[in-house]
Design a protein around this motif. Structure first.
Motif, PDB file in Angstrom:
ATOM      1  N   ARG A  61       0.836  -1.190   0.000  1.00 26.00           N
ATOM      2  CA  ARG A  61       0.000   0.000   0.000  1.00 26.00           C
ATOM      3  C   ARG A  61       0.876   1.247   0.000  1.00 26.00           C
ATOM      4  NH1 ARG A  61      -5.378   1.036   3.433  1.00 26.00           N
ATOM      5  NH2 ARG A  61      -5.824   3.103   2.611  1.00 26.00           N
ATOM      6  N   ARG A  62       0.406   2.275  -0.694  1.00 27.43           N
ATOM      7  CA  ARG A  62       1.105   3.558  -0.783  1.00 27.43           C
ATOM      8  C   ARG A  62       0.243   4.646  -0.162  1.00 27.43           C
ATOM      9  NH1 ARG A  62       3.373   4.356  -6.753  1.00 27.43           N
ATOM     10  NH2 ARG A  62       4.169   6.205  -5.715  1.00 27.43           N
ATOM     11  N   THR A  63       0.865   5.750   0.179  1.00 25.68           N
ATOM     12  CA  THR A  63       0.103   6.887   0.667  1.00 25.68           C
ATOM     13  C   THR A  63      -0.482   7.634  -0.529  1.00 25.68           C
ATOM     14  OG1 THR A  63       2.091   8.241   0.703  1.00 25.68           O
ATOM     15  CG2 THR A  63       1.467   7.171   2.760  1.00 25.68           C
ATOM     16  N   THR A  64      -1.609   8.306  -0.284  1.00 28.09           N
ATOM     17  CA  THR A  64      -2.236   9.113  -1.329  1.00 28.09           C
ATOM     18  C   THR A  64      -2.278  10.560  -0.859  1.00 28.09           C
ATOM     19  OG1 THR A  64      -4.439   8.643  -0.444  1.00 28.09           O
ATOM     20  CG2 THR A  64      -3.661   7.244  -2.256  1.00 28.09           C
ATOM     21  N   THR A  65      -2.324  11.459  -1.818  1.00 28.15           N
ATOM     22  CA  THR A  65      -2.433  12.873  -1.515  1.00 28.15           C
ATOM     23  C   THR A  65      -3.531  13.477  -2.378  1.00 28.15           C
ATOM     24  OG1 THR A  65      -1.231  14.955  -1.288  1.00 28.15           O
ATOM     25  CG2 THR A  65      -0.601  13.581  -3.133  1.00 28.15           C
ATOM     26  N   PRO A  66      -4.442  14.266  -1.830  1.00 28.64           N
ATOM     27  CA  PRO A  66      -4.532  14.580  -0.411  1.00 28.64           C
ATOM     28  C   PRO A  66      -4.956  13.340   0.376  1.00 28.64           C
ATOM     29  CG  PRO A  66      -6.471  15.401  -1.544  1.00 28.64           C
ATOM     30  CD  PRO A  66      -5.538  14.871  -2.605  1.00 28.64           C
ATOM     31  N   VAL A  67      -4.626  13.335   1.668  1.00 26.23           N
ATOM     32  CA  VAL A  67      -5.007  12.216   2.521  1.00 26.23           C
ATOM     33  C   VAL A  67      -6.524  12.195   2.629  1.00 26.23           C
ATOM     34  CG1 VAL A  67      -4.855  11.283   4.854  1.00 26.23           C
ATOM     35  CG2 VAL A  67      -2.843  12.295   3.780  1.00 26.23           C
ATOM     36  N   SER A  68      -7.122  11.023   2.369  1.00 29.98           N
ATOM     37  CA  SER A  68      -8.577  10.889   2.411  1.00 29.98           C
ATOM     38  C   SER A  68      -8.941   9.435   2.682  1.00 29.98           C
ATOM     39  CB  SER A  68      -9.179  11.314   1.063  1.00 29.98           C
ATOM     40  OG  SER A  68     -10.550  10.976   1.005  1.00 29.98           O
ATOM     41  N   ALA A  69      -9.997   9.227   3.456  1.00 31.08           N
ATOM     42  CA  ALA A  69     -10.497   7.869   3.700  1.00 31.08           C
ATOM     43  C   ALA A  69     -11.102   7.281   2.426  1.00 31.08           C
ATOM     44  CB  ALA A  69     -11.541   7.886   4.814  1.00 31.08           C
ATOM     45  N   ALA A  70     -11.337   8.107   1.434  1.00 30.38           N
ATOM     46  CA  ALA A  70     -11.982   7.648   0.203  1.00 30.38           C
ATOM     47  C   ALA A  70     -10.988   7.224  -0.861  1.00 30.38           C
ATOM     48  CB  ALA A  70     -12.884   8.745  -0.344  1.00 30.38           C
ATOM     49  N   THR A  71      -9.687   7.267  -0.567  1.00 27.57           N
ATOM     50  CA  THR A  71      -8.697   6.896  -1.577  1.00 27.57           C
ATOM     51  C   THR A  71      -7.642   5.962  -1.001  1.00 27.57           C
ATOM     52  OG1 THR A  71      -7.258   8.795  -1.129  1.00 27.57           O
ATOM     53  CG2 THR A  71      -8.989   9.100  -2.792  1.00 27.57           C
TER      54      THR A  71
END
Length: 154
Positions: A61-71
């Motif tokens: 798993r990678r981080t997403t930007t912007p941080v969101s519970a939906a992504t």
């Protein structure tokens, strides 16, 4: 300075570099993945976010930007998930669906992969898989349990 070679030792720099490498491994592959979250975000996307696997199709798993519970995202190139998306405009009542472990997906071919969207759930979940992970439907197996546990059918 090392008396034998004339070079300075930099054990602190090596330790910092090793720590940064370890941090990169723990937080996912490199830079965060830019993903536009849907608006508004259904509350069940928070539940789904907590249940998503750490690995999909063997990819971290990678981080997403912007941080969101939906992504969410996994791997490089990234497989990208968005929760709470609208029904695809190309979906029709007679469209073929792919059933994977109790989750019905509508597949839309892209120029370099496939975008899958759940159908028949209170909130639609979209998952885009680059063709580097061919066959693109395989990663859906890793998501099925989290979706069936958190996003009810209509």
């Amino acid at each position: 300075m090392n008396r034998r070679s004339g070079h300075q030792h930099r054990p602190r720099a090596a330790a910092v570099a090793a720590g940064l490498c370890a941090l990169t491994v723990l937080t996912g592959c490199g830079a965060p993945v830019a993903v536009t979250p849907p608006n508004p975000i259904p509350t069940m996307c928070d539940d789904l976010a907590r249940e998503l696997p750490k690995r999909v199709e063997g990819q971290d798993r990678r981080t997403t930007t912007p941080v969101s519970a939906a992504t969410a995202a996994w791997g490089d190139p990234p497989m990208v998930l968005r929760c709470g998306v609208p029904t695809p405009t190309t979906f029709t009542a007679t469209a073929s669906l792919l059933d994977v472990a109790g989750v019905s997906w509508f597949a839309e071919p892209l120029s370099a992969g496939v975008r899958f969207t759940t159908i028949g759930r209170v909130a639609n979940v979209e998952f885009t898989v680059p063709d580097a992970y061919s066959p693109e439907a395989y990663p859906l197996i890793d998501l099925a349990g989290a979706i069936t546990d958190t996003v009810p059918t209509v």
